[in-house]
Design an enzyme around this catalytic site. Sequence first.
Site, mmCIF file in Angstrom:
data_model
loop_
_atom_site.group_PDB
_atom_site.id
_atom_site.type_symbol
_atom_site.label_atom_id
_atom_site.label_comp_id
_atom_site.label_asym_id
_atom_site.label_seq_id
_atom_site.Cartn_x
_atom_site.Cartn_y
_atom_site.Cartn_z
ATOM 1 N N GLY A 1 -90.982 -49.746 -2.063
ATOM 2 C CA GLY A 1 -91.002 -51.215 -2.046
ATOM 3 C C GLY A 1 -90.838 -51.881 -0.696
ATOM 4 C CG ASP B 1 -82.136 -56.332 -10.537
ATOM 5 O OD1 ASP B 1 -81.378 -57.241 -10.899
ATOM 6 O OD2 ASP B 1 -83.032 -55.885 -11.278
ATOM 7 C CB VAL C 1 -90.414 -60.838 -8.061
ATOM 8 C CG1 VAL C 1 -89.794 -62.160 -8.464
ATOM 9 C CG2 VAL C 1 -89.357 -59.923 -7.434
ATOM 10 N NE ARG D 1 -95.698 -49.642 -4.791
ATOM 11 C CZ ARG D 1 -94.414 -49.591 -5.117
ATOM 12 N NH1 ARG D 1 -93.569 -50.468 -4.640
ATOM 13 N NH2 ARG D 1 -93.964 -48.675 -5.948
HETATM 14 P P1 IMP Z 1 -80.888 -52.224 -8.271
HETATM 15 O O1 IMP Z 1 -80.531 -50.796 -8.032
HETATM 16 O O2 IMP Z 1 -80.616 -52.651 -9.690
HETATM 17 O O3 IMP Z 1 -80.246 -53.166 -7.281
HETATM 18 O O4 IMP Z 1 -82.455 -52.341 -8.149
HETATM 19 C C1 IMP Z 1 -83.060 -52.257 -6.926
HETATM 20 C C2 IMP Z 1 -84.416 -51.591 -6.978
HETATM 21 O O5 IMP Z 1 -85.097 -51.844 -8.202
HETATM 22 C C3 IMP Z 1 -85.269 -52.180 -5.890
HETATM 23 O O6 IMP Z 1 -85.244 -51.344 -4.748
HETATM 24 C C4 IMP Z 1 -86.638 -52.239 -6.526
HETATM 25 O O7 IMP Z 1 -87.353 -51.055 -6.245
HETATM 26 C C5 IMP Z 1 -86.393 -52.326 -7.985
HETATM 27 N N1 IMP Z 1 -86.468 -53.718 -8.484
HETATM 28 C C6 IMP Z 1 -85.431 -54.531 -8.818
HETATM 29 N N2 IMP Z 1 -85.849 -55.721 -9.238
HETATM 30 C C7 IMP Z 1 -87.206 -55.690 -9.137
HETATM 31 C C8 IMP Z 1 -88.242 -56.666 -9.406
HETATM 32 O O8 IMP Z 1 -88.013 -57.817 -9.823
HETATM 33 N N3 IMP Z 1 -89.517 -56.255 -9.162
HETATM 34 C C9 IMP Z 1 -89.828 -55.012 -8.700
HETATM 35 N N4 IMP Z 1 -88.896 -54.087 -8.432
HETATM 36 C C10 IMP Z 1 -87.610 -54.410 -8.654
HETATM 37 MG MG MG Z 2 -86.818 -50.271 -4.032
#
Ligand code: IMP
Ligand code: MG
Length: 187
Positions: free
Chosen positions: A56, A115, A165, A177
């Site tokens: 990402g 997130d 998103v 992407r």
């Molecule tokens: P976390 O571990 O819950 O903080 O999620 C982080 C990872 O989830 C990011 O590095 C993204 O790869 C993916 N992610 C979280 N939210 C989104 C989104 O809204 N769209 C796409 N990828 C997301």
């Molecule tokens: Mg990521």
Amino acid sequence: MREHKDLNPEVIRVGNEFFRIMLPEEKILKRVEEIGEEISKEYKGKFPILIGVLNGSFMFLADLMKNISIKCEMDFFKLSSYGDEKISSGKVRLLKELNADIEDRHVIIVEDIVDSGLSIKYIEELIGGMKPASMKVAALLLKPNSLKYDVKIDYIGFEIPDAFVVGYGLDYAQKYRNLRSIYALEE
Ligand code: IMP
Ligand code: MG
């Protein structure tokens, strides 16, 4: 330069769902430029290494680096993702290791989006264990209302509501992407 209207649609339709533009390209690039300038000032004389989290962050890291005016390096590593889902599995795995030796280096972790904060927490522990001289985190996006872990993000592009998103490196099932702007799933 090419006319980019075809690359910057207002709405994207995915089956019965719609993604609508949330952050246009110009706004993203302006903010990335500001963060680059900030990093250039704060790390003057320090030779930092930017560490991008694949996949990402690749676009953000590229644009960020183009706005850093001091000497710097970069490397990538890869974590398991959401798979093809829109919600986190709650598990993180390392899929590709770092190649650079970051002991005693000034590390800036570059993430697309925070997130729940689980990924960044895992990354901080992983990188922290490699004994860097310092470690900061730059995230293009933060969903403050989704945070479940206590993490400190040093450079934040934009705080956004809890929508899913895509675009500017972010995917849905590996697609979208390539979009230059960031789009949010309409509820
Ligand atoms: P976390 O571990 O819950 O903080 O999620 C982080 C990872 O989830 C990011 O590095 C993204 O790869 C993916 N992610 C979280 N939210 C989104 C989104 O809204 N769209 C796409 N990828 C997301
Ligand atoms: Mg990521």
